[in-house]
Design an enzyme around this catalytic site. Sequence first.
Site, PDB file in Angstrom:
ATOM      1  N   ARG A  72      11.470   0.505   8.331  1.00 25.28           N
ATOM      2  CA  ARG A  72      12.023   0.187   9.649  1.00 25.28           C
ATOM      3  C   ARG A  72      13.541   0.289   9.550  1.00 25.28           C
ATOM      4  O   ARG A  72      14.128  -0.065   8.512  1.00 25.28           O
ATOM      5  CB  ARG A  72      11.639  -1.230  10.082  1.00 25.28           C
ATOM      6  CG  ARG A  72      10.219  -1.374  10.586  1.00 25.28           C
ATOM      7  CD  ARG A  72       9.984  -0.655  11.914  1.00 25.28           C
ATOM      8  NE  ARG A  72       8.649  -0.853  12.448  1.00 25.28           N
ATOM      9  CZ  ARG A  72       7.626  -0.013  12.278  1.00 25.28           C
ATOM     10  NH1 ARG A  72       7.785   1.096  11.574  1.00 25.28           N
ATOM     11  NH2 ARG A  72       6.456  -0.266  12.836  1.00 25.28           N
ATOM     12  N   ARG A 124       0.818  -1.225   0.000  1.00 27.98           N
ATOM     13  CA  ARG A 124       0.000   0.000   0.000  1.00 27.98           C
ATOM     14  C   ARG A 124       0.845   1.266   0.000  1.00 27.98           C
ATOM     15  O   ARG A 124       0.623   2.186  -0.772  1.00 27.98           O
ATOM     16  CB  ARG A 124      -0.871   0.056   1.258  1.00 27.98           C
ATOM     17  CG  ARG A 124      -2.020  -0.892   1.301  1.00 27.98           C
ATOM     18  CD  ARG A 124      -2.871  -0.556   2.531  1.00 27.98           C
ATOM     19  NE  ARG A 124      -3.862  -1.576   2.757  1.00 27.98           N
ATOM     20  CZ  ARG A 124      -3.637  -2.706   3.425  1.00 27.98           C
ATOM     21  NH1 ARG A 124      -2.444  -2.941   3.945  1.00 27.98           N
ATOM     22  NH2 ARG A 124      -4.596  -3.594   3.578  1.00 27.98           N
ATOM     23  N   HIS A 138      10.906   9.323  13.261  1.00 30.84           N
ATOM     24  CA  HIS A 138       9.827   8.327  13.089  1.00 30.84           C
ATOM     25  C   HIS A 138       8.447   8.997  13.114  1.00 30.84           C
ATOM     26  O   HIS A 138       7.620   8.708  13.989  1.00 30.84           O
ATOM     27  CB  HIS A 138       9.924   7.233  14.164  1.00 30.84           C
ATOM     28  CG  HIS A 138       9.203   5.967  13.796  1.00 30.84           C
ATOM     29  ND1 HIS A 138       9.632   4.718  14.178  1.00 30.84           N
ATOM     30  CD2 HIS A 138       8.055   5.747  13.090  1.00 30.84           C
ATOM     31  CE1 HIS A 138       8.793   3.791  13.723  1.00 30.84           C
ATOM     32  NE2 HIS A 138       7.827   4.400  13.063  1.00 30.84           N
ATOM     33  N   ILE A 139       8.219   9.869  12.128  1.00 30.21           N
ATOM     34  CA  ILE A 139       6.954  10.623  12.094  1.00 30.21           C
ATOM     35  C   ILE A 139       6.088  10.246  10.887  1.00 30.21           C
ATOM     36  O   ILE A 139       5.186  10.996  10.518  1.00 30.21           O
ATOM     37  CB  ILE A 139       7.196  12.153  12.094  1.00 30.21           C
ATOM     38  CG1 ILE A 139       8.136  12.567  10.949  1.00 30.21           C
ATOM     39  CG2 ILE A 139       7.715  12.623  13.437  1.00 30.21           C
ATOM     40  CD1 ILE A 139       8.162  14.070  10.700  1.00 30.21           C
ATOM     41  N   ARG A 178       8.565  -9.029  -3.472  1.00 29.34           N
ATOM     42  CA  ARG A 178       8.801 -10.471  -3.402  1.00 29.34           C
ATOM     43  C   ARG A 178       7.743 -11.265  -4.172  1.00 29.34           C
ATOM     44  O   ARG A 178       8.045 -12.163  -4.917  1.00 29.34           O
ATOM     45  CB  ARG A 178       8.784 -10.886  -1.933  1.00 29.34           C
ATOM     46  CG  ARG A 178       9.925 -11.807  -1.611  1.00 29.34           C
ATOM     47  CD  ARG A 178       9.905 -12.178  -0.169  1.00 29.34           C
ATOM     48  NE  ARG A 178      10.934 -11.474   0.573  1.00 29.34           N
ATOM     49  CZ  ARG A 178      11.066 -11.553   1.878  1.00 29.34           C
ATOM     50  NH1 ARG A 178      10.219 -12.243   2.598  1.00 29.34           N
ATOM     51  NH2 ARG A 178      12.044 -10.915   2.482  1.00 29.34           N
ATOM     52  N   GLU A 222      16.236   2.856  17.652  1.00 24.88           N
ATOM     53  CA  GLU A 222      15.541   4.092  18.070  1.00 24.88           C
ATOM     54  C   GLU A 222      15.369   4.142  19.577  1.00 24.88           C
ATOM     55  O   GLU A 222      15.123   3.103  20.183  1.00 24.88           O
ATOM     56  CB  GLU A 222      14.170   4.163  17.377  1.00 24.88           C
ATOM     57  CG  GLU A 222      14.315   4.286  15.876  1.00 24.88           C
ATOM     58  CD  GLU A 222      12.972   4.305  15.144  1.00 24.88           C
ATOM     59  OE1 GLU A 222      11.944   4.606  15.765  1.00 24.88           O
ATOM     60  OE2 GLU A 222      12.977   4.010  13.937  1.00 24.88           O
TER      61      GLU A 222
HETATM   62  C1  DGY Z   1       3.577   1.875  11.934  1.00 19.65           C
HETATM   63  O1  DGY Z   1       2.355   1.967  11.888  1.00 19.65           O
HETATM   64  O2  DGY Z   1       4.151   0.810  11.816  1.00 19.65           O
HETATM   65  C2  DGY Z   1       4.347   3.131  12.156  1.00 19.65           C
HETATM   66  O3  DGY Z   1       5.703   2.954  11.893  1.00 19.65           O
HETATM   67  C3  DGY Z   1       4.160   3.583  13.575  1.00 19.65           C
HETATM   68  O4  DGY Z   1       4.569   2.557  14.396  1.00 19.65           O
END
Ligand code: DGY
Length: 322
Positions: A241, A159, A288-289, A181, A270
């Site tokens: 990530r 998505r 991480h926003i 993949r 983090e």
């Molecule tokens: C998610 O939804 O995985 C975002 O990274 C927030 O954790």
Amino acid sequence: MAKPRIIVTRKLPYAVEKRLKEVFTVALNPSDQPFDAAKLTSALQYGDGIISTFGDDLNAEILAAGAAGKAQIIANFGVGTNHIDLDAATQNNLVVTNTPGVLTDATADIAMTLILNATRRTYKHETALRNGNWKGFDLVSGLGMALQGKTLGIIGMGRIGQAVAVRAYFGFGMKIMYFNRSKIENVPIPGAQSMETIEDLMEVSDVVSLHLPGGEDNRNTISRARLNLMKNTAYLVNTARGDVVDQQALIEALRAGIIAGAGLDVFADEPEVPAELVAMENVSLFPHIGSATLDARNAMGMCAVDNLISHFSGRMPANKVN
Ligand code: DGY
């Protein structure tokens, strides 16, 4: 009948806490202090369900100790579940749910922001201005790379990957190539090209944007060897990530000019961000926003509450992941 007791590991948006309290008996975390292992264990022991999120280390040991108590369900506030040992959750009869879809646009917007920041070197320019080092308009210093006609390589065409591709193609005139993949049907981008290997994609891309899940399967997917394949004019953007990139190899690639720059919203450990990255002018760094809009966070929270309601009404939650 007594209402199920839900323990919440972090502070949630106001509207979500309000709705949760209307439906369940709730223990909130108004201080927002993250739970340590002991608190996570007792949350699972004393709650019928918990709302957890990224950063709650729900490993096999904690899940086994917790599942000896009351918990039936972990409703994760977020789409990524790499902080939860899903196999251990299943073995301990714990249902795990997540919140897909509702944060797609917010995260794709942040990926696009990082692509623009990195390629237009906005951190360097803004820092110079804020530090009083801007000498006035000139024609040659700190020039960026235009996106129009350049190739965006997307790794992980789910998505969020597709939403970034839509923005980059229709909004910025980029060509889209991707690696996924499994085969993806109906990619909504004219001419989007699927690549056989990550290596092929890294070689041809002007910007590589990462949208694959974290966790063991994808750890260090962006390895030193793969970074070495990139053009020295290319940029790496990560809103997925931190563990999908070999962070030390990335630092060295940036330092050595193997790639031109990076935009990072996530990090290997983090909230630690290596000092070398902080010092680099060709890197844009966000804390991480990706999903940090009120709209997305409200929708994520409501989705987590809906999953809890389904479970405790005897229905299968829409977003069960194990
Ligand atoms: C998610 O939804 O995985 C975002 O990274 C927030 O954790």
